[in-house]
Structure formats: structure tokens, C-alpha cells
Design an enzyme around this catalytic site. Structure first.
Site, PDB file in Angstrom:
ATOM      1  N   LYS A   1      91.656 -11.234  10.329  1.00 53.64           N
ATOM      2  CA  LYS A   1      91.174 -12.552  10.749  1.00 53.64           C
ATOM      3  C   LYS A   1      92.319 -13.481  11.120  1.00 53.64           C
ATOM      4  CE  LYS A   1      86.826 -11.900  10.826  1.00 53.64           C
ATOM      5  NZ  LYS A   1      86.087 -12.075  12.089  1.00 53.64           N
TER       6      LYS A   1
ATOM      7  N   TYR B   1      91.429  -8.903  -0.682  1.00 53.61           N
ATOM      8  CA  TYR B   1      91.046  -9.334   0.659  1.00 53.61           C
ATOM      9  C   TYR B   1      92.174  -9.212   1.681  1.00 53.61           C
ATOM     10  CZ  TYR B   1      86.956 -11.471  -1.525  1.00 53.61           C
ATOM     11  OH  TYR B   1      85.797 -11.683  -2.229  1.00 53.61           O
TER      12      TYR B   1
END
Length: 175
Positions: A163, A156
Site C-alpha cells: 500500500k 502487517y
């Protein structure tokens, strides 16, 4: 809605990524609250048409606007087109995002760039356009983040980096 003189004025919102998933849920919640909604979408015209139908069923004026948010100029134009379609904007929700579960070691520069373009750069340029549009009259900009900024897993990393950038941008704009 707010009273302006003797007539009520409906709020107007743009939701990027508003045709599917979380963006659709946000757009529908706004419509149920009496807000007219423009949704930005990129891939699925069918999903966008269905979302517009659902928004209109809630009593909202709704429009779907196609935009490839990987291009900064397209992000700015989306805000401008939404404002033109609705007669202004009071709320911009940056919800569009690409998700990537690509391992760090095999993420290509092209994959990384596309993820940052959509997940971070488009938010920056939509915020910039919205702030310019709302200057002097107020409004709200909401950037959708995710707990992925605290998620520590190798597959991720690119998504989390994008983000985390949105979180930093949002905190900086709030000041």
C-alpha cells in the site's frame, strides 16, 4: 452526465475488486450518481452477479469482468475489456487488494509476491492502460490506499509495503 451537443453522455467507470466490500460500495455509489459501471472480479462469480444486479437496480448499465490481477497482462486487458463493454472509460478505480496478516518472519516469497502482484503491480498496469486509453480526452484514475502505510505492526508488513507503493505511485502520477 455531461452534455455533448444536444444529448447527454453518461460517464463510464471500471472498479477493480468491484464485486465485494469496498469495491462494491464504490461501484454502487458511482451507479447511484448516474455512472455506468464495469466491475473487475477474480474469485466470486456469484458476488459479481449480485453486484451487477444491484448496479442495474440503480439504473446503471453494468458488466462484470473476470481477471486475475496478479498477472500484468490481465490488468491491462481488464481496462481494455471494460472500455469495449461500456464504449469507453472516464473513470478507473483501483480497489482490488489482498489483505495479509502474516508475520514478517514467516512470510514466504510466494505470499509476498502474490500480495505485491495484486496490491501494487496491478494498480501500476491498470493505471498505465487507463492513462493510455484516456490520453488526449481526459479522465480520472483513483487508487484506493489505506492507513496501513502508517501502521507499524509486524503482522502487517507485507500489506503495508504494498500500500505504501500504491501511495508513492499515486503521488508520482499526480505530478
Amino acid at each position: 452526465m455531461t452534455a455533448q451537443g444536444s444529448r447527454a453522455v453518461k460517464k463510464r467507470a471500471l472498479v477493480t475488486g468491484g464485486a465485494v466490500r469496498l469495491g462494491r460500495a464504490i461501484a454502487l455509489a458511482l451507479a447511484r450518481a448516474g455512472v455506468d459501471v464495469a466491475i473487475g472480479y477474480h474469485r466470486s462469480a456469484r458476488a459479481a452477479r449480485e453486484t451487477v444486479r444491484q448496479l442495474e437496480a440503480c439504473g446503471a448499465r453494468a458488466v462484470a469482468l473476470r481477471a486475475d490481477l496478479a498477472r500484468p497482462a490481465a490488468a491491462r486487458r481488464l481496462v481494455e475489456r471494460a472500455a469495449a463493454a461500456l464504449g469507453g472509460l472516464d473513470v478507473v478505480v483501483n480497489s482490488a487488494a489482498l489483505f495479509s496478516r502474516t508475520p514478517f518472519a514467516t512470510t514466504t516469497p510466494a505470499e509476498y509476491d502474490r500480495l505485491l502482484d495484486v496490491n501494487l503491480r496491478s494498480v501500476f498496469f491498470c493505471c498505465q492502460a487507463a492513462a493510455t486509453l484516456m490520453a488526449g480526452r481526459g479522465g480520472h484514475i483513483v487508487n484506493v490506499g489505506v492507513a496501513a502505510t502508517d501502521l507499524v505492526q509486524p503482522e502487517y508488513i507485507p500489506y503495508s509495503v504494498s500500500k505504501a507503493g500504491v501511495a508513492a505511485l499515486t503521488r508520482s502520477l499526480a505530478v
